[in-house]
Motif scaffolding. Sequence first.
Motif, PDB file in Angstrom:
ATOM      1  N   ASP A  61      32.750  62.581  52.312  1.00 51.47           N
ATOM      2  CA  ASP A  61      32.437  61.213  51.904  1.00 51.47           C
ATOM      3  C   ASP A  61      31.845  61.204  50.506  1.00 51.47           C
ATOM      4  O   ASP A  61      31.414  62.225  49.973  1.00 51.47           O
ATOM      5  N   ALA A 116      29.042  59.949  49.573  1.00 48.49           N
ATOM      6  CA  ALA A 116      27.621  60.304  49.574  1.00 48.49           C
ATOM      7  C   ALA A 116      27.435  61.816  49.482  1.00 48.49           C
ATOM      8  O   ALA A 116      26.502  62.299  48.821  1.00 48.49           O
ATOM      9  N   HIS A 173      23.499  57.534  55.010  1.00 43.80           N
ATOM     10  CA  HIS A 173      24.909  57.588  55.398  1.00 43.80           C
ATOM     11  C   HIS A 173      25.084  58.337  56.720  1.00 43.80           C
ATOM     12  O   HIS A 173      25.819  57.874  57.615  1.00 43.80           O
ATOM     13  N   THR A 210      26.714  57.309  60.350  1.00 40.63           N
ATOM     14  CA  THR A 210      27.977  57.936  60.748  1.00 40.63           C
ATOM     15  C   THR A 210      27.817  59.104  61.720  1.00 40.63           C
ATOM     16  O   THR A 210      28.747  59.420  62.465  1.00 40.63           O
TER      17      THR A 210
END
Length: 379
Positions: free
Chosen positions: A99, A101, A265, A269
């Motif tokens: 990702d 991030a 994040h 997730t």
Amino acid sequence: MLSSPTLLPSAADVVVVGAGIVGLAHAFEAHRQGRSVVVLDRDARPAGASIRNFGHACVTAQPESLRDLARSSREGWLTMSRRTGIPVDEAGAVVLAGDRADLDVLEAFAAARPGDATLLDRSDLDDELAGLAGEQLRGGLRLRHDLRVDPRTTAPRLAGWLEAAGVPICWRHNVIGVQADSIGTRVDTNRGTIRAEQVVLCSGHDLDHLFPAVADEHRVERCSLQMTRLAAPGPQVRPALLTATSVLRYGAFGEVADLAPLRRHLESTAPGLLAAQANLMLTQLPDGTLLVGDSHDYAATPEPFLSAAVEHQLHTALARLLKTAALPVLERWQGVYASSPATDVLDVEPWPGLRVITVTSGVGMTLSFGLARRTFPRP
């Protein structure tokens, strides 16, 4: 059938308590300097944290406070390998990013420490991972200075090399007391007594069994973790593979980047991984099978039970990054190591002639030879 224990000598220049990798590294360095060395261990062979880990020396991502020690340890590992023939692979490590991030932190690290790390794009990952890269991966970071060993054979082989070199390894000698006396330091075991000019206590998470006041002062407790070994996927992957949860655990990343966005994040997730205090990573044994882990649980006496839910979370998260979803589990186990919120390394001298050394941050493999070289500096 158990063989008869090695006869305990009455004296030595150096006595090392504990035949884990930290203790064996100290024995190796003292032996190199020509000192007479005896190693004591309560078990019949290495059976603790030194064989239950990933076999990964995470040199590159140590915080500033440990960087020089980690680099010295790297030199010590390579010296040991040249002297003994025990393989140490300069394979590095790769941090996987799925990702934006993740990538933000890895880019900041590469910019801040260009001599230590290199950014990888998607095509680079395809080469590094030999076809195991999952579709979700966007890039990664190569940590250049990390080392790899086989955790299941390295400590036993080093113990065997030391014995062949004339260093007694007194297996099944449980140390029940250590005290100063008029001629040095006396070590009492269940099979007799030995005296030494210098004693190095490397008992890991069992420090409180011999020196409870030292353990209490430095807030030493036990960290339990769970790991699995998966069947070989076919391709060979040399570097250790780390993930975003690893970034949160290794101190150097927080020194060069704000980790709060990455943590937020992951909270959205992968909340299960954060709840398990996971460091999701993977290494490959010489037979091709994969070591996968790990979770972290902290207590004076950890629960002995492995969680199926935690294992599922680790494997599910890994399957999003790598093509490992169908690999059967071959083994499961619990590891235990010393931990402390107060210090990364406990290194104290209760009296002249006794050194107590316990790694309290889960990086015993990484720092072992650096600590030994610090205890026994070369003339």
